[in-house]
Design a protein around this motif. Structure first.
Motif, short mmCIF file in Angstrom:
data_model
loop_
_atom_site.label_atom_id
_atom_site.label_comp_id
_atom_site.label_asym_id
_atom_site.label_seq_id
_atom_site.Cartn_x
_atom_site.Cartn_y
_atom_site.Cartn_z
N TRP A 1 0.83 -1.21 0.00
CA TRP A 1 0.00 0.00 0.00
C TRP A 1 0.86 1.26 0.00
CZ3 TRP A 1 0.49 3.48 3.96
CH2 TRP A 1 1.11 3.02 5.11
N SER A 2 2.01 1.20 0.65
CA SER A 2 2.87 2.39 0.74
C SER A 2 3.80 2.52 -0.45
CB SER A 2 3.70 2.32 2.01
OG SER A 2 4.64 1.26 1.92
N GLY A 3 3.96 1.42 -1.19
CA GLY A 3 4.95 1.41 -2.26
C GLY A 3 6.33 1.00 -1.80
N GLY A 4 6.46 0.72 -0.52
CA GLY A 4 7.77 0.41 0.03
C GLY A 4 8.25 -1.00 -0.25
N SER A 5 7.34 -1.87 -0.61
CA SER A 5 7.70 -3.26 -0.90
C SER A 5 7.13 -3.68 -2.24
CB SER A 5 7.17 -4.19 0.19
OG SER A 5 7.74 -3.89 1.44
N THR A 6 7.92 -4.41 -3.00
CA THR A 6 7.48 -4.92 -4.29
C THR A 6 7.85 -6.38 -4.42
OG1 THR A 6 9.54 -4.19 -5.34
CG2 THR A 6 7.66 -2.69 -5.46
N TYR A 7 7.20 -7.05 -5.35
CA TYR A 7 7.38 -8.49 -5.54
C TYR A 7 7.13 -8.79 -7.00
CZ TYR A 7 6.38 -13.50 -4.79
OH TYR A 7 6.37 -14.87 -4.83
N TYR A 8 8.01 -9.62 -7.59
CA TYR A 8 7.94 -9.88 -9.03
C TYR A 8 7.96 -11.39 -9.31
CZ TYR A 8 9.16 -4.95 -9.50
OH TYR A 8 9.18 -3.58 -9.43
N ALA A 9 7.31 -11.73 -10.40
CA ALA A 9 7.47 -13.08 -10.93
C ALA A 9 8.88 -13.21 -11.49
CB ALA A 9 6.44 -13.34 -12.02
N ASP A 10 9.44 -14.40 -11.41
CA ASP A 10 10.81 -14.60 -11.91
C ASP A 10 10.92 -14.25 -13.39
OD1 ASP A 10 11.52 -17.55 -9.88
OD2 ASP A 10 11.69 -15.40 -9.43
N SER A 11 9.85 -14.48 -14.13
CA SER A 11 9.89 -14.27 -15.58
C SER A 11 10.04 -12.80 -15.98
CB SER A 11 8.63 -14.86 -16.22
OG SER A 11 7.47 -14.23 -15.70
N VAL A 12 9.74 -11.89 -15.06
CA VAL A 12 9.80 -10.46 -15.40
C VAL A 12 10.82 -9.71 -14.54
CG1 VAL A 12 7.38 -10.53 -16.09
CG2 VAL A 12 7.99 -9.67 -13.82
N LYS A 13 11.38 -10.37 -13.57
CA LYS A 13 12.32 -9.71 -12.65
C LYS A 13 13.49 -9.13 -13.43
CE LYS A 13 12.36 -11.90 -8.87
NZ LYS A 13 12.60 -12.92 -7.83
N GLY A 14 13.81 -7.88 -13.15
CA GLY A 14 14.89 -7.19 -13.84
C GLY A 14 14.46 -6.50 -15.12
N ARG A 15 13.26 -6.79 -15.59
CA ARG A 15 12.76 -6.15 -16.81
C ARG A 15 11.55 -5.25 -16.53
NH1 ARG A 15 10.53 -9.12 -20.75
NH2 ARG A 15 9.81 -10.79 -19.35
N PHE A 16 10.72 -5.64 -15.58
CA PHE A 16 9.51 -4.88 -15.25
C PHE A 16 9.69 -4.20 -13.90
CE2 PHE A 16 6.17 -7.62 -17.73
CZ PHE A 16 6.95 -7.50 -18.88
N THR A 17 9.05 -3.04 -13.77
CA THR A 17 9.06 -2.32 -12.49
C THR A 17 7.65 -1.85 -12.17
OG1 THR A 17 11.31 -1.52 -12.89
CG2 THR A 17 10.02 -0.38 -11.21
N ILE A 18 7.18 -2.20 -10.98
CA ILE A 18 5.88 -1.74 -10.51
C ILE A 18 6.09 -0.56 -9.58
CG2 ILE A 18 5.83 -3.36 -8.56
CD1 ILE A 18 2.79 -3.59 -8.99
N SER A 19 5.22 0.43 -9.68
CA SER A 19 5.29 1.60 -8.81
C SER A 19 3.88 2.15 -8.63
CB SER A 19 6.22 2.67 -9.40
OG SER A 19 5.73 3.12 -10.65
N ARG A 20 3.74 3.07 -7.70
CA ARG A 20 2.43 3.67 -7.48
C ARG A 20 2.58 5.12 -7.06
NH1 ARG A 20 -0.51 0.15 -3.23
NH2 ARG A 20 -2.11 1.79 -3.40
N ASP A 21 1.55 5.89 -7.34
CA ASP A 21 1.47 7.28 -6.92
C ASP A 21 0.13 7.42 -6.21
OD1 ASP A 21 1.16 10.02 -6.63
OD2 ASP A 21 2.05 10.48 -8.57
#
Length: 123
Positions: A53-73
Motif C-alpha cells: 500500500w505504501s509502495g515500500g515493498s514490491t514483488y515480481y514473478a521470476d519471468s519479469v524480474k529485472g525487466r519490469f518495475t511496478i510503482s504507485r502514486d
C-alpha cells in the motif's frame, strides 16, 4: 468499492518498452496493495508483480524480474507497470487488481479487478 481502469497497452517490437497505468476510483486507494496479472490466449492467468500500500515493498514473478518495475502514486490513485526488454512471450492481456490484504502472487487474494489492456510483442 474500488474501480480500476488500465491503459497503456499496445503493439511493440521485441526489445521495446511500454508503461501500463491503472487508475483507481475512491479515496481509499492508499489502503490497498496492488498487483498486476496477465493472461495469454489459451493459458491461465499468471502473476506479474505486486506492490504494498505504501509502495515500500514490491514483488515480481521470476519471468519479469529485472525487466519490469511496478510503482504507485497514491496522490494520483494510480499504479504503474514499466515494462522494458519486452519479449514475444510477454504478449497477454494485463490486469491490475487491488486487495485490502497484504500483497500476494495469488489472484484469489485480490478483491477488485480491472478490465484489462492488451499487450502484443512482435518478434
Amino acid at each position: 468499492q474500488v474501480q480500476l481502469v488500465e491503459s497503456g497497452g499496445g503493439l511493440v517490437q521485441a526489445g521495446g518498452s511500454l508503461r501500463l497505468s491503472c487508475a483507481a476510483s475512491g479515496r481509499t486507494f492508499s489502503s490497498y496493495a496492488m498487483g498486476w496479472f496477465r493472461q495469454a490466449p489459451g493459458k491461465e492467468r499468471e502473476f506479474v508483480a505486486a506492490i504494498s500500500w505504501s509502495g515500500g515493498s514490491t514483488y515480481y514473478a521470476d519471468s519479469v524480474k529485472g525487466r519490469f518495475t511496478i510503482s504507485r502514486d497514491n496522490a494520483k490513485n494510480t499504479v504503474y507497470l514499466q515494462m522494458n526488454s519486452l519479449k514475444p512471450e510477454d504478449t497477454a492481456v494485463y490486469y491490475c487488481a487491488a486487495t485490502s490484504n497484504y500483497y500476494s502472487d495469488y489472484g484469489g487474494t485480490y478483491d477488485y479487478w480491472g478490465q484489462g489492456t492488451q499487450v502484443t510483442v512482435s518478434s
